[in-house]
Design a protein around this motif. Structure first.
Motif, PDB file in Angstrom:
ATOM      1  N   ASP A   1      49.111 -36.473  68.235  1.00 43.53           N
ATOM      2  CA  ASP A   1      49.639 -35.147  67.943  1.00 43.53           C
ATOM      3  C   ASP A   1      50.234 -35.132  66.536  1.00 43.53           C
ATOM      4  N   ILE A   2      50.010 -34.031  65.826  1.00 36.91           N
ATOM      5  CA  ILE A   2      50.464 -33.917  64.438  1.00 36.91           C
ATOM      6  C   ILE A   2      51.298 -32.639  64.274  1.00 36.91           C
ATOM      7  N   TYR A   3      52.498 -32.792  63.749  1.00 39.82           N
ATOM      8  CA  TYR A   3      53.383 -31.661  63.451  1.00 39.82           C
ATOM      9  C   TYR A   3      53.731 -31.746  61.970  1.00 39.82           C
ATOM     10  N   VAL A   4      53.699 -30.608  61.293  1.00 34.89           N
ATOM     11  CA  VAL A   4      53.874 -30.620  59.842  1.00 34.89           C
ATOM     12  C   VAL A   4      54.734 -29.432  59.416  1.00 34.89           C
ATOM     13  N   GLU A   5      55.611 -29.678  58.449  1.00 36.18           N
ATOM     14  CA  GLU A   5      56.305 -28.576  57.785  1.00 36.18           C
ATOM     15  C   GLU A   5      55.564 -28.307  56.478  1.00 36.18           C
TER      16      GLU A   5
ATOM     17  N   ALA B   1      37.870 -35.760  55.828  1.00 26.31           N
ATOM     18  CA  ALA B   1      38.798 -34.716  56.274  1.00 26.31           C
ATOM     19  C   ALA B   1      38.334 -34.083  57.579  1.00 26.31           C
ATOM     20  N   PHE B   2      39.298 -33.797  58.447  1.00 24.64           N
ATOM     21  CA  PHE B   2      39.038 -32.995  59.629  1.00 24.64           C
ATOM     22  C   PHE B   2      38.955 -31.530  59.216  1.00 24.64           C
ATOM     23  N   GLU B   3      38.226 -30.762  59.970  1.00 24.40           N
ATOM     24  CA  GLU B   3      38.143 -29.332  59.686  1.00 24.40           C
ATOM     25  C   GLU B   3      39.487 -28.667  59.956  1.00 24.40           C
ATOM     26  N   GLY B   4      39.879 -27.740  59.066  1.00 22.49           N
ATOM     27  CA  GLY B   4      41.111 -26.985  59.254  1.00 22.49           C
ATOM     28  C   GLY B   4      42.350 -27.865  59.131  1.00 22.49           C
ATOM     29  N   SER B   5      43.393 -27.468  59.844  1.00 24.12           N
ATOM     30  CA  SER B   5      44.647 -28.231  59.887  1.00 24.12           C
ATOM     31  C   SER B   5      44.929 -28.596  61.346  1.00 24.12           C
ATOM     32  N   PRO B   6      44.331 -29.679  61.808  1.00 22.48           N
ATOM     33  CA  PRO B   6      44.389 -29.982  63.242  1.00 22.48           C
ATOM     34  C   PRO B   6      45.794 -30.362  63.709  1.00 22.48           C
TER      35      PRO B   6
END
Length: 710
Positions: free
Chosen positions: A69-73, A84-89
């Protein structure tokens, strides 16, 4: 970056960012909350901001496929092994094997930060970060594998939940009620019983009109609607009763609320705002006045320990390097909270380029270096040194570029030489105190250069330090006065002798024993030398006396000085105390009736003095790998306490006949002056000169040592 400096690898996920960025932004928010009588009052030095684009990466050896799981500010992309993965997974799947994860984040408004949580793949301080990856792609489409990118380990704190966003950080609060309320026709005078800090809450507010809140550390200040330092204005327009909390937290004991006839108010309470740090150190003794002084010092320090170690809670609420340096030392004997030390250090330093001294004050730049020196001694944290070494070098480069033709530090345009609040204190010429702090700062740089294996720089800094120490005595020592003089102007010694360089030279061990004894008599115990009236420099004066085994004298001074404030009703210790002042004169400073802070961090120095020089505990190798315990009752009948270390407490109980000690870690040496050879359970005693004995202390065992005090 040498990743071997990391002391441990965490298996728990936490939010990470570029080291120093969260701290700098948090400091910007805190320091720019200052107001004076409702007017925004910002700092007057350069403030920096976060880097807006950040690259985070780490290589993992994944035993089996896992979901992460990835959470980003911020806005971001994610790469696995360069693809790169597509979009911002928000979730990715990583197959078994060795893989490199990159997350690139852009955030103009807040600090770019990430939180990654899988079974083995988690974000922590072992990730590498940079604000410019300098990656380029040639005409064939191949990415360069040669780069000058500077990578550091990620910064982190204790944001260990994905919902605990760094950008939303706020100190906790708790409800508190007033001790008493005096109601007038259209007013309330509320007393919270002691100095405190937080948000005023108005209950049952109704009507239409204006309301004013006047804050006071004293009753006189709260009642002085024209001269109190802080206030709030509220426009009331409500047909029903409601509660309203003031937007900014403030310092006060008394609150004077006045409102128009058409406005009604039921009561006033507060939300106490505090830093959630834990007390680990303690001190009690047979003298109840000293116990009271210790307790009020603790409370004073609690109030000034916030997001950072600040100077005082009423007026500035800024991070001042000289104040912070003392707070670090007190912290090592009360909280041992390394996170607040690191946050404060990052915030004070800011970023390159260096355009002025820290807080614009020459001595405060040097105190920043001294803070690094002591941080390493008390914690043994090499990683923090490595993370900050480049910032240390560029700050020292700035200092070195401002030397005069003789290689000494002298006032230049833009500098503020502070030293202390003292009437008529000259800052002209080459001041001895600045050279002394300069020498210690160069020694700090040499120490840190050796830690990061920068041997050439270590040699350079050591050479410079030795040169300044030699000049300190060649230029400033006066045989007739048996002291270092205050300054040199136009190549000549001035006649003035002040306490500052002389007392620091004692506990820095820059004086030999003969010089120490001479200075104790000619300066420290000499009433003809200008007296110190701020707790700030009393801290160091009393430390120097303690270092000269004058604990009995210092105990009397503590009872007179800090006890004097208590006798005048202090519930926290002040920025300055002059016993000759009477009445409301005690509240005056900076040309203002209530300008003085009645709760100032530098007033809490008994925490440090009682821990280091009465219980007598101090590290002799970084992180308390070895330490000494040299208890000195100083006229007390008994004392007991705890001194925190990185790996647990050292516990002591001391009388004139017995010392009980137990330590959690480290190799200790108890040093006692005794008329007879000490005895006890499983102790090994080594006799030294002049009735001094040393007893080894190993971790985990309690020792009972019987001796006979001189």
């Amino acid at each position: 970056m040498n990743n071997s400096f990391l002391q441990h690898t965490s298996s728990a996920a936490t939010w990470i960012w570029y080291p120093g960025d969260f701290e700098i932004v948090l400091a910007n928010k805190m320091q720019n909350r200052r107001t004076e009588r409702g007017t925004f009052f910002p700092v007057f030095w350069k403030i920096d901001n976060h880097y807006v684009l950040m690259d985070f990466h780490k290589v993992f050896d994944v035993p089996e496929q896992e979901t992460v799981d990835i959470y980003v500010e911020g806005e971001y992309n994610v790469k696995l092994d360069g693809k790169a993965f597509e979009g911002s997974p928000k979730q990715i799947t990583v197959p078994a094997g060795k893989h490199k994860i990159n997350i690139k984040v852009f955030n103009q408004a807040n600090v770019p930060a990430v939180y990654v949580k899988g079974k083995t793949i988690v974000s922590d301080a072992t990730w590498l970060v940079t604000f410019e990856d300098k990656e380029w792609i040639d005409e064939t489409g191949k990415a360069s594998d040669i780069s000058a990118t500077k990578w550091l380990n990620a910064g982190s704190s204790n944001f260990n939940s994905p919902t605990q966003l760094p950008s939303q950080f706020a100190l906790p609060v708790k409800e508190q009620t007033a001790v008493s309320t005096e109601k007038g026709e259209n007013s309330m005078l509320v007393d919270f019983g002691k100095e405190t800090f937080g948000f005023i809450k108005l209950h049952g507010l109704k009507g239409k009109g204006n309301l004013s809140v006047y804050y006071g550390e004293s009753k006189e200040e709260a009642l002085s609607t024209e001269h109190c330092e802080t206030l709030d204005r509220v426009k009331v327009n409500s047909t029903e009763k409601k509660d309203q909390t003031m937007e900014l937290s403030k310092a006060y004991r008394f609150v004077n609320v006045q409102y128009d006839e058409a406005v009604t108010l039921d009561s006033v309470s507060m939300l106490y705002e505090y830093a959630d740090v834990k007390e680990q150190g303690s001190f009690t003794c047979n003298d109840e006045e000293i116990n009271r002084i210790y307790d009020v010092a603790k409370y004073t320090f609690e109030l000034n320990t916030r997001e950072f170690f600040i100077d005082g809670i009423k007026r500035d609420r800024w991070i001042w390097s000289g104040d912070a340096y003392q707070s670090y030392l007190m912290n090592y004997y009360l909280y041992f909270d390394s996170e607040t030390v690191k946050r404060t250090t990052y915030a004070l330093r800011g970023k390159d380029p260096v355009t002025g001294h820290i807080n614009t004050i020459m001595d405060y730049t040097f105190f920043w270096f001294l803070g690094i020196y002591d941080y390493y001694l008390y914690t043994g944290d090499k990683h923090f040194i490595a993370q900050n070494y480049d910032r240390m070098k560029t700050l020292m480069d700035y200092v070195l570029a401002r030397r005069n033709k003789d290689g000494l530090m002298e006032w230049m345009s833009g500098d503020w030489i502070f030293i202390d609040w003292a009437a008529g204190l000259s800052k002209k010429g080459e001041v001895s105190f600045e050279q002394l702090l300069f020498a210690r700062s160069l020694e700090t740089m040499a120490l840190c250069a050796n830690i990061v294996d920068d041997k050439d720089a270590a040699t350079q800094y050591n050479t410079l330090a030795a040169d300044i120490r030699k000049k300190l005595f060649d230029i400033y020592w006066n045989d007739q006065k048996q002291a270092l003089v205050h300054s040199r102007i136009d190549g000549k010694q001035t006649d003035n002798v002040t306490r500052y360089a002389n007392m620091f030279s004692i506990f820095f061990d820059y004086f030999n024993q003969q010089q120490k004894e001479a200075v104790k008599k000619s300066v420290l115990l000499n009433d003809q030398i200008q007296k110190i009236t701020t707790p700030y420099m009393r801290f160091y004066e009393l430390e120097a006396l303690c270092a000269m085994d004058e604990q009995s004298y210092v105990l009397k001074e503590m009872k007179d000085y800090w006890g004097g404030m208590l006798k005048r009703g202090a519930t926290s210790f002040w920025e300055e105390y002059n016993p000759t002042k009477t009445g409301t004169e005690h509240y005056e400073m900076y040309g203002r009736e209530f300008g003085k802070s009645l709760c100032h961090a530098w007033g809490a120095s008994p925490l440090y003095l009682l821990g280091k020089y009465y219980l007598g505990v101090k590290p002799t190798a970084p992180g308390y790998a070895t330490y000494s315990v040299e208890p000195n009752l100083g006229g007390l009948q008994w004392m007991q306490g705890k001194v925190p270390t990185p790996n647990g407490n050292i516990e002591l109980h001391v009388t004139k006949e017995q010392v009980k000690i137990k330590a959690a870690a480290g190799a200790g040496t108890v040093v006692l002056k005794s008329k007879t050879q000490p005895t006890g359970n499983n102790i090994s005693t080594v006799a030294k000169e002049n009735g001094v004995y040393e007893i080894a202390v190993n971790p985990g065992s309690e020792y009972v040592i019987n001796y006979k005090a001189e």
